[in-house]
Design a protein around this motif. Structure first.
Motif, mmCIF file in Angstrom:
data_model
loop_
_atom_site.group_PDB
_atom_site.id
_atom_site.type_symbol
_atom_site.label_atom_id
_atom_site.label_comp_id
_atom_site.label_asym_id
_atom_site.label_seq_id
_atom_site.Cartn_x
_atom_site.Cartn_y
_atom_site.Cartn_z
ATOM 1 N N PRO A 3 -0.760 1.601 -5.324
ATOM 2 C CA PRO A 3 0.194 0.805 -4.539
ATOM 3 C C PRO A 3 1.631 1.095 -4.974
ATOM 4 O O PRO A 3 1.890 1.614 -6.057
ATOM 5 C CB PRO A 3 -0.211 -0.649 -4.843
ATOM 6 N N GLU A 12 -7.624 0.817 2.099
ATOM 7 C CA GLU A 12 -6.656 1.252 1.093
ATOM 8 C C GLU A 12 -5.971 2.523 1.564
ATOM 9 O O GLU A 12 -6.564 3.349 2.249
ATOM 10 C CB GLU A 12 -7.341 1.507 -0.254
ATOM 11 N N TYR A 13 -4.689 2.647 1.161
ATOM 12 C CA TYR A 13 -3.895 3.829 1.472
ATOM 13 C C TYR A 13 -3.430 4.439 0.163
ATOM 14 O O TYR A 13 -2.834 3.760 -0.664
ATOM 15 C CB TYR A 13 -2.668 3.466 2.299
ATOM 16 N N PRO A 69 0.825 -1.214 0.000
ATOM 17 C CA PRO A 69 0.000 0.000 0.000
ATOM 18 C C PRO A 69 0.854 1.257 0.000
ATOM 19 O O PRO A 69 1.957 1.285 0.535
ATOM 20 C CB PRO A 69 -0.803 -0.120 1.304
#
Length: 201
Positions: A130, A125-126, A90
């Motif tokens: 990705p 999610e960050y 991430p």
């Protein structure tokens, strides 16, 4: 014995055989001392190299363990005749707008901004995208590349292996990393495999 003869004997020097014998003894002593100094110096350098190599190779295992625990995808392929491990993790951080290049490639610093987590379709999610992380061997060095920014983790590496196995009944995957090197100043250069025993992490 008169006084003149006594004084002459008192100030007499060494004879030629005595000088030859004493010079030979001194040369043998200095030669032995020089050999001892060289052996101790080589032993110190070899021990220092061994210690530094183990520290570098332990660093590889630590980085790989950290990245594998947070990996979204894992792929093992080949690069320059050696296995290459590719992961996507991430995007926990994003480079600040207009910030200079990172001081150390792939290592976040104070110019990176932490991304807030978002829940999308039941997944956390960050960041927008990705991050791609690769581990590979090039020459005698092992590199960690983060989005194309490569950093050497270990040098003087003899072998770098990545083993990927899958346990079908439990549906688990296993990644094994091994890094090995040949110690410096080994006496028997012919048996590199025997010399490498005990240097694999």
């Amino acid at each position: 014995m008169n006084l003149r003869h006594f004084i002459r004997r008192k100030i007499a020097g060494l004879t030629l055989p005595e000088i030859v014998v004493s010079s030979s003894v001194m040369a043998l002593f200095l030669g032995g001392l020089l050999v001892c100094i060289i052996v101790v110096q080589k032993s110190f350098i070899a021990a220092q190299h061994h210690s530094q190599s183990q520290i570098q190779q332990t660093r590889i295992v630590d980085y790989v363990s950290l990245d594998l625990r947070r990996a979204l995808t894992v792929n093992v392929d080949s690069y320059n005749g050696h296995p290459r491990l590719t992961l996507s993790i991430p995007g926990y951080y994003q480079r600040a707008s207009g910030a200079p290049a990172r001081r150390a490639p792939g290592i976040y610093d104070d110019q990176d901004v932490a991304q807030d987590p978002r829940v999308v379709k039941g997944r956390v999610e960050y960041g927008p995208n990705p991050v791609t992380v690769r581990y590979y061997m090039d020459g005698a060095s092992v590199f960690r590349s983060v989005d194309g920014e490569a950093m050497a983790l270990a040098t003087d590496v003899e072998d770098f292996n990545v083993n990927y196995t899958e346990d079908d009944p439990s549906n688990r995957q296993f990644i094994g990393i091994s890094v090995s090197f040949v110690p410096r100043f080994q006496w028997n250069q012919a048996s590199r495999e025997d010399n490498r025993v005990g240097t694999t992490i």
